[in-house]
Design a protein around this motif. Structure first.
Motif, short mmCIF file in Angstrom:
data_model
loop_
_atom_site.label_atom_id
_atom_site.label_comp_id
_atom_site.label_asym_id
_atom_site.label_seq_id
_atom_site.Cartn_x
_atom_site.Cartn_y
_atom_site.Cartn_z
N SER A 1 -4.84 -1.97 5.46
CA SER A 1 -6.20 -1.67 5.00
C SER A 1 -7.23 -2.53 5.73
N VAL B 1 -7.99 -0.72 -3.37
CA VAL B 1 -8.89 -0.31 -2.29
C VAL B 1 -8.44 1.03 -1.73
N SER C 1 -4.38 -5.77 0.71
CA SER C 1 -5.72 -5.70 1.31
C SER C 1 -5.81 -6.49 2.62
N PRO D 1 -14.60 2.43 2.93
CA PRO D 1 -13.62 1.91 1.97
C PRO D 1 -14.26 1.75 0.59
N LEU E 1 -9.21 -8.67 -0.75
CA LEU E 1 -9.28 -8.96 -2.17
C LEU E 1 -8.41 -10.17 -2.49
N GLU F 1 0.81 -1.21 0.00
CA GLU F 1 0.00 0.00 0.00
C GLU F 1 0.85 1.26 0.00
N SER G 1 -8.17 -4.84 -9.00
CA SER G 1 -8.77 -3.72 -8.26
C SER G 1 -7.80 -3.17 -7.24
N VAL H 1 -13.68 0.21 -3.46
CA VAL H 1 -12.93 -0.63 -4.39
C VAL H 1 -13.03 -0.01 -5.78
N GLY I 1 -11.05 -2.29 5.77
CA GLY I 1 -11.14 -2.50 4.34
C GLY I 1 -11.43 -3.95 3.99
N THR J 1 -8.95 3.16 1.51
CA THR J 1 -9.46 2.99 2.88
C THR J 1 -9.05 4.18 3.75
#
Length: 294
Positions: free
Chosen positions: A193, A209, A189, A222, A201, A150, A207, A224, A198, A211
């Protein structure tokens, strides 16, 4: 077969893991090249005595390597990704920590799983990364400007919340009034998150996210979004600077700087052993199905 060996730090609990790995690879005539700092640590602790080749930069890792072995936890793999970069060398994580979703091979089964590696009985799980560009330029994030888990912005020198003006592909989304904002990949994820509410995934999902961290407005949930979305952030607050983190690497950024976040053109390849799939890891780590009624 030629493998790179990397460990983030040494603990007494990892000695048996390291011994098992080296004994197995030596027995099977696998060429091992050890990250320089980790190598010095192993010699100092007298865990290894034989001389091995070493590497100390991503520039020394090329197509001659079949695999990158990471010994530690998920944090070690995130640092391993900064060494592998665009080389496409698959990373195999051997878990010497506790809760981890990336380093999935447990110390109890090392030899059996390494045998599967030798026999090439594994699959590759490509993982999306995020890139970060800052305007004006920030020297602290120019060299390694990507993250596997992230990218997070958060308050720095104040207890007050910050405002994070957020745009998706140029269209205004929201101004989050919060302690910070997390932009997570599917891999990330299950990290920061998830702890902030969150969703989880599956790694194959295309995708990202968004958050918020402790938002003042409780209806800021959150979100997506498609992973091809370009995210633009502009942060303001009472102090002159705020923090930006790319996985575990942190930089201080001036107020009103503009951050552009998007998917990198390359991915990190994670090795997945059939007996240690992502879904099995989820069940084990999150204790799904542990209710005694089941």
């Amino acid at each position: 077969m030629k493998v790179a060996i990397y460990g983030q730090y040494y603990r007494n609990s990892t000695e048996s893991i390291i011994n098992d790995i080296f004994v197995f690879f030596n027995k099977n005539n696998v060429e091992m090249v050890i990250e320089e700092v980790f190598s010095e640590m192993l010699y100092e602790k007298k865990i290894i005595k034989k001389e091995y080749k070493t590497f100390n930069s991503h520039t020394e890792l090329d197509a001659t390597f079949d695999m990158f072995i990471s010994i530690g936890g998920d944090g070690t793999i995130l640092r391993a990704a900064t060494l592998v970069r665009k080389s496409e060398i698959p990373i195999l994580g051997i878990n010497a920590g506790r809760l981890g979703f990336l380093a999935s091979i447990q110390k109890e089964n090392i030899e059996a799983f390494l045998q599967l590696v030798i026999e090439k009985k594994y699959t590759i799980s490509p993982r999306t990364l995020l890139s970060l560009n800052c305007s004006p330029k920030n020297e602290a994030i120019q060299d390694i400007n990507f993250a596997m888990n992230e990218i997070t912005v958060s308050r720095k020198d104040t207890a007050s919340m910050i405002t994070i003006e957020t745009y998706l592909n140029g269209e205004y989304l929201n101004s989050y009034w919060a302690d910070g904002l997390i932009i997570a990949t599917p891999t990330g994820s299950t990290g920061y998150s998830m702890s902030c509410g969150g969703p989880i995934l599956i790694p194959e999902v295309k995708s990202l996210v968004i958050t918020p961290i402790a938002p003042h407005n409780l209806n800021a949930r959150p979100l997506v979004i498609p992973d091809k979305t370009e995210i633009r952030l502009k942060v303001s607050g009472r102090e002159e600077n705020y923090l930006v983190s790319l996985d575990s690497r942190i930089a201080s950024v001036k107020n009103e700087s503009v951050l552009i976040i998007k998917k990198t053109p390359f991915k990190i390849n994670m090795v997945e052993i059939p007996e240690e799939t992502f879904l099995k890891t989820l069940r084990n780590k999150l204790l799904w199905g542990e209710d005694k009624r089941n």
